[in-house]
Design a protein around this motif. Structure first.
Motif, PDB file in Angstrom:
ATOM      1  N   THR A   1     101.212 -87.524  40.184  1.00 10.87           N
ATOM      2  CA  THR A   1     101.276 -88.520  41.256  1.00 10.87           C
ATOM      3  C   THR A   1     102.394 -89.518  40.977  1.00 10.87           C
ATOM      4  O   THR A   1     103.188 -89.862  41.864  1.00 10.87           O
ATOM      5  CB  THR A   1      99.923 -89.242  41.358  1.00 10.87           C
ATOM      6  N   GLY A   2     102.476 -89.975  39.731  1.00 11.49           N
ATOM      7  CA  GLY A   2     103.501 -90.946  39.346  1.00 11.49           C
ATOM      8  C   GLY A   2     104.901 -90.393  39.523  1.00 11.49           C
ATOM      9  O   GLY A   2     105.797 -91.075  40.038  1.00 11.49           O
TER      10      GLY A   2
ATOM     11  N   ALA B   1     109.805 -89.846  45.534  1.00 10.30           N
ATOM     12  CA  ALA B   1     109.829 -90.398  46.896  1.00 10.30           C
ATOM     13  C   ALA B   1     110.670 -91.671  46.952  1.00 10.30           C
ATOM     14  O   ALA B   1     111.441 -91.883  47.890  1.00 10.30           O
ATOM     15  CB  ALA B   1     108.402 -90.680  47.372  1.00 10.30           C
ATOM     16  N   TYR B   2     110.521 -92.500  45.922  1.00  6.91           N
ATOM     17  CA  TYR B   2     111.298 -93.749  45.910  1.00  6.91           C
ATOM     18  C   TYR B   2     112.800 -93.448  45.836  1.00  6.91           C
ATOM     19  O   TYR B   2     113.591 -93.975  46.612  1.00  6.91           O
ATOM     20  CB  TYR B   2     110.875 -94.634  44.729  1.00  6.91           C
ATOM     21  N   LEU B   3     113.174 -92.564  44.888  1.00 12.45           N
ATOM     22  CA  LEU B   3     114.599 -92.263  44.731  1.00 12.45           C
ATOM     23  C   LEU B   3     115.157 -91.578  45.986  1.00 12.45           C
ATOM     24  O   LEU B   3     116.275 -91.849  46.407  1.00 12.45           O
ATOM     25  CB  LEU B   3     114.829 -91.391  43.494  1.00 12.45           C
TER      26      LEU B   3
ATOM     27  N   GLN C   1     105.456 -93.413  54.834  1.00 11.06           N
ATOM     28  CA  GLN C   1     106.294 -93.045  53.682  1.00 11.06           C
ATOM     29  C   GLN C   1     105.496 -92.451  52.525  1.00 11.06           C
ATOM     30  O   GLN C   1     106.063 -92.114  51.479  1.00 11.06           O
ATOM     31  CB  GLN C   1     107.060 -94.275  53.187  1.00 11.06           C
ATOM     32  N   SER C   2     104.176 -92.330  52.716  1.00  9.52           N
ATOM     33  CA  SER C   2     103.306 -91.843  51.632  1.00  9.52           C
ATOM     34  C   SER C   2     103.717 -90.460  51.127  1.00  9.52           C
ATOM     35  O   SER C   2     104.182 -89.619  51.894  1.00  9.52           O
ATOM     36  CB  SER C   2     101.869 -91.786  52.149  1.00  9.52           C
ATOM     37  N   ILE C   3     103.501 -90.221  49.829  1.00  4.43           N
ATOM     38  CA  ILE C   3     103.754 -88.883  49.267  1.00  4.43           C
ATOM     39  C   ILE C   3     102.716 -87.882  49.775  1.00  4.43           C
ATOM     40  O   ILE C   3     102.788 -86.698  49.475  1.00  4.43           O
ATOM     41  CB  ILE C   3     103.735 -88.884  47.716  1.00  4.43           C
TER      42      ILE C   3
ATOM     43  N   ALA D   1     100.263 -79.368  50.835  1.00  8.39           N
ATOM     44  CA  ALA D   1     101.590 -79.761  51.320  1.00  8.39           C
ATOM     45  C   ALA D   1     102.291 -80.667  50.311  1.00  8.39           C
ATOM     46  O   ALA D   1     103.487 -80.522  50.067  1.00  8.39           O
ATOM     47  CB  ALA D   1     101.468 -80.458  52.679  1.00  8.39           C
ATOM     48  N   SER D   2     101.540 -81.594  49.682  1.00  7.88           N
ATOM     49  CA  SER D   2     102.164 -82.508  48.701  1.00  7.88           C
ATOM     50  C   SER D   2     102.741 -81.740  47.517  1.00  7.88           C
ATOM     51  O   SER D   2     103.773 -82.101  46.979  1.00  7.88           O
ATOM     52  CB  SER D   2     101.160 -83.519  48.137  1.00  7.88           C
TER      53      SER D   2
END
Lengths: 502, 456
Positions: free
Chosen positions: A155-156, A162-164, A328-330, B170-171
């Motif tokens: 997750t991290g 996602a941020y980059l 914007q969530s992963i 999907a993630s």
């Protein structure tokens, strides 16, 4: 019986076969309530989707079930039995109040999809835990969704990506020190990154010149464990973070060893951008023979928009609810909201300790590790002179002269009434003995352990064969692991029994 | 602090032995500028009685067994025999860790071996792992596993798979470069086989379906398997409602089964911890993620159990591992093992049949006041109801009668309009079914409070 073995004595242990071997048709361990609606005929309702029978599922009575699982449980060693110095796993006491509160009707029997209006208590627990963990980590955002430490790592790293990505480029690589847990490189690969190894220096820490040389615009993040797996605080962590940040990368911290830091220093204050916690290590939720874990991920504000959905929020009317509208969530990493039962236990632990108890706990954990270090220094070799935090790593260098390895010493420790330490990890120490007593050990228990370790060192010199053939006092001896892997028997079958049960 | 077994004198003695004056010296490696110079903003230590009170209040603010609950959708409301908690509360089980030292971990190892065996018996697969995080991650890991087995890099997923399972998939898939194609469902609730066939390409590693699917409909697994296999793809079948296996034919035609074992005696607990499982054919075992327990012998030929085939795993293979998973859900798998043992060969069948009967009765009753969708294919213990009013409004009204209505589906399936997903288990009482059916009626009926269900 060896009179030097003070903690343990052999006694009669029950034998027990597999549950399938006690089964016979017609025995029952259940009674269903009378049906209050008309009966149905399954083959009519289901047609050819109906099942004929359930093969070799057991048929046993209630007393047999109780005896079966009770007997096999006595073949296990747990924290309740004694010192469990499995380094890196933080085998601390599991408070019983945690078990009681997690089983309260409103918490144990709440459905994840029931209306928020009738879930306010559960939501408040999530909110209170989030707040406490963010404070402990010095972070500004958190998700409780990941089900375990490695799941938190993933997750991290997805948050990093996602941020980059939102900054224009997700980058290609993750830097990982050679002392890291195996989950770190596996996680980076699952998140779609290349893994680049980073050498440790002679003190067992991140080598700053190597980091300077390897850090560039292709590197998304450094995954660092602090204190690291050798039990050492990365003393130049601020420099480490600065080097990574200067090139636009982020620093991920594996929080497996957070129990050395709680209340003393906060990762958010020494340059960490995102980290996971193991509630089953630092926050006392039970290990349960290998799970469930829980791996919340805390991060800086910049990554908050990318947290997994849903996020607990206070709504306009003052009640708590879930926010799913986060473009914007992963995405999700698990169904529902994570291991809620573990969240309840961790919060109960934090409340029982309070700010005062949490600091004392950290101090005692570090004190215990250093006490063992001092008492065994010279008996076993210390590969690094750097001061230890919550765990201490020795090597079997002195004992290998007699052909004895860390794994043999570990087996002999069983005869002395202890669970072994972590064997052969971290890999940067050849023949590692990784010892983590945790704060849960009394001076008396530790002295017994130290005595045992000293006696075993003597045995290595004088009677090495005793150590090499250990354990001698267990129900079964060393098992043939090669055979298990070469001819895998992964389930019981009525005929194909290759060895007779006792 | 009551969890810390040391007197002040002990601590002083230890400091002297170490050769330091104060414990602060042990924290010297932490650069001073980063150390926390204030207390944590957390309340001071609380008494056990106060902790219990605080959580009792939170529990009282959360609806549970005082309500008739019609929610399923991946988390099921089944009776938990009391021996489960008696047994898993033994400290030898619940305070032990991963059985790295088999000589003093045979209890955990044998229990897992029994778990693996029972899962194989129930799913019709040849091997099962020691458990994973939950059903959603098990389904995801099964798809990644299929990609490794086939060397293909895309997957076809039925829209009738649990929406949150699909979100988790999907993630993961996004970052592995595995494109996902979605296949719609038919009017009978089953996956559209023609669309499925079209969606499978030479690059499809697997087809993922769920059975019983998210709507409770039982898929024609054999037919889907035939289509997938014809095109060289594997079939992954997800099972969210494990109790269905007591009466529904197991998906033996599948290559991988990804299961959620929560129904087997695991508390709802607001969504977790639960236990996922992957079961498969023997020939794929080396591509299977998660821990595995195998049988072997010691030098004297005595039977014993060990963790095995760990060369697949992250602590050995690091970035080349089959998965990054480290922890499994051993204690939850133990709950499931005890549950499966209590009900056993006959009980699981009887239990599943009761679920079938309650649901058949509910479908009949709900059919009188609303429209039950997806007729014409068998279902297990869930069904979809379409109402003229928004189900959220109807549920709000029912809440006053101590009924928690079905899950509104608009968020997941806008195409179904005012639809909601309902579940009946052996715990659902006839009186609750009748009251809920009445409450769905467009005609105003007199609201009636339903008394508590069968005690949990």
């Amino acid at each position: 019986m060896n009179r030097k073995i003070k903690k343990a004595t052999t006694h009669v242990i029950q034998n027990e076969g597999l549950i399938f071997e006690k089964s016979s048709p017609g025995k029952k361990g259940y009674k269903l309530p009378e049906l209050d609606v008309p009966e149905v005929n399954p083959s009519q309702v289901l047609g050819n989707a109906a099942r004929a029978d359930l093969g070799n599922m057991p048929e046993v009575s209630e007393i047999e079930i109780i005896r079966h699982f009770t007997r096999i449980s006595t073949w296990n060693y747990g924290v309740d039995t004694g010192l469990y110095p499995l380094g890196s796993c933080t085998m601390k006491y599991n408070p019983r109040i945690n078990e009681i509160v997690a089983r309260l009707d409103g918490l144990a029997n709440a459905h994840p999809y029931q209306p928020e209006k009738v879930s306010q208590g559960a939501l408040l627990i999530l909110q209170a835990l989030r707040k406490a963990l963010m404070e402990i980590c010095g972070m500004e955002a958190i998700t409780l969704q990941p089900a375990a430490g490695a799941h938190g790592e993933l997750t991290g790293i997805l948050l990093v990506r996602a941020y980059l990505q939102s900054q224009g480029n997700p980058r290609k690589k993750i830097l990982i020190p050679d002392s890291a847990h195996g989950t770190n490189p596996a996680t980076a690969a699952i998140a779609g990154y290349e893994v680049e190894n980073l050498k440790s220096n002679a003190h067992g820490m991140v080598d700053i010149p190597s980091l300077e040389a390897q850090m560039n615009e292709d590197v998304a993040a450094l995954m660092v464990t602090n204190p690291n797996t050798v039990g050492l605080f990365e003393q130049e962590i601020h420099k480490v973070a600065e080097i990574v940040h200067r090139k636009g990368g982020l620093v991920y911290m594996d929080g497996a060893n957070m129990n050395a830091l709680v209340g003393k220093v906060r990762p958010g204050d020494f340059g960490i951008d995102v980290m996971h916690l193991n509630l089953h290590k630092t926050f006392s939720t039970p290990h349960g023979g290998g799970g469930p874990g829980s791996g919340p991920v805390a991060c800086k504000k910049i990554m908050e928009p990318f947290l997994p959905i849903p996020v607990v929020v206070t709504k306009k009317d003052g009640t708590l609810g879930f926010d799913y509208d986060r473009p914007q969530s992963i995405g999700r990493v698990r169904a529902f909201y994570g291991n809620f039962g573990m969240h309840v236990r961790a919060l109960a632990y934090i409340m029982a300790n309070g700010r005062d108890g949490l600091v004392q706990t950290t101090e005692d954990a570090v004190l215990n590790a250093n006490y063992i270090r001092k008492k065994l220094d010279g008996v076993y070799e210390l590969p690094y002179s750097t001061p230890s935090m919550h765990e201490v790593v020795f090597s079997d260098h002195k004992q290998t002269a007699k052909g004895i390895k860390t794994g043999d010493i570990a087996k002999r420790l069983i005869d002395y009434g202890f669970h072994p330490y972590t064997v052969s990890f971290p890999m940067i120490v050849h023949g590692a003995l990784m010892i983590e007593p945790t704060e849960s050990e009394s001076l008396e228990e530790m002295d017994l352990f130290i005595d045992a370790m000293k006696n075993i060192a003597e045995e290595c010199e004088n009677t090495p064969e005793v150590v090499l053939s250990a354990p001698h006092t267990t129900r079964i001896g060393r098992l043939d692991e090669t055979r298990a892997a070469r001819q895998p028997i992964l389930r019981w079958k009525p005929q194909a029994q290759s060895a007779k049960g006792d | 602090m009551r969890y810390l077994p040391k007197s002040p004198t002990d601590r002083e003695l230890m400091l002297r032995e170490i050769g330091i004056r104060s414990v602060d010296e042990l924290f010297a490696p932490i650069p001073a500028e980063y150390r926390l110079k204030r207390e944590l903003d957390i309340a001071p230590s609380m008494a056990e009685a106060d902790i219990l009170d605080w959580f009792r209040q939170r529990a009282a603010d959360t609806a549970a067994s005082g309500y008739a609950n019609f929610l399923g959708a991946g988390a099921y409301h089944h009776y938990r025999p009391v021996v489960i908690d008696t047994l898993i509360s033994r400290g030898e089980f619940f305070t032990a860790y991963t059985p790295y030292q088999p000589e003093i971990s045979q209890g955990t190892l044998q229990a897992i071996f029994e778990f693996q065996t029972m899962i194989c018996e129930l799913t019709g697969m040849e091997v099962a792992n020691a458990s994973m995080y939950d059903g959603s991650t098990a389904a995801t890991e099964a798809v990644l596993m299929a990609a490794r087995v086939t060397g293909r890099r895309s997957a076809v997923v039925a829209r009738s798979v649990h929406p949150e399972y699909r979100e988790v998939l999907a993630s993961y898939a996004k970052n592995q470069g595995i494109p996902l194609a979605e296949v719609p469902f038919l009017e009978n609730g089953r996956v559209n086989a023609a669309a499925l066939e079209k969606a499978i390409t030479d690059g499809t590693a697997c087809v993922l379906i769920q059975s019983p699917n998210f709507f409770g409909t039982i898929e024609d697994v054999a037919a889907v398997a035939e289509i997938a296999h014809r095109k060289g793809a594997l079939l992954v079948v997800a099972i969210a409602e494990a109790v269905s296996l007591g009466i529904v034919k197991p998906p033996t035609e599948a290559d991988i089964v990804a299961m959620e074992a929560q129904s087997f005696g695991v508390p709802l607990s607001f969504g977790g911890p639960y236990a996922g499982v992957i079961a498969t054919k023997e020939k794929f075992v080396r591509q299977m993620p998660g821990r595995l327990v195998g049988q072997t012998v010691d030098k004297q030929g005595r039977r014993g159990f060990v963790l095995t085939l760990s060369t697949r795993e992250q602590h050995i293979r690091r970035e080349k591992a089959t998965s990054n998973i480290c922890t499994n859900q051993a204690l939850i798998a133990l709950m499931a093992t005890v549950f499966m043992t209590v009900y056993g060969r006959e009980g699981l069948k009887e239990l599943a049949t009761q679920n079938l009967a309650k649901t058949a009765y509910a479908v009949e009753q709900f059919g009188k006041t609303a429209k039950v969708l997806f007729q014409g294919a068998p279902r297990f213990n869930e069904f979809v109801v379409q109402t003229s009013k928004d189900p959220k409004t109807l549920n709000g009204r029912m809440l006053k009668q101590k009924i928690i209505g079905g899950l509104p589906l608009k968020k997941f399936y806008p195409e179904l309009g005012n639809a909601s997903l309902w579940c009946c288990t052996e715990l659902t009482r006839r009186v609750a079914i009748e009251a809920a059916a009445t409450a769905l009626s467009p005609q105003k009926a007199k609201p009636q409070v339903v008394s508590t269900e069968v005690a949990q």
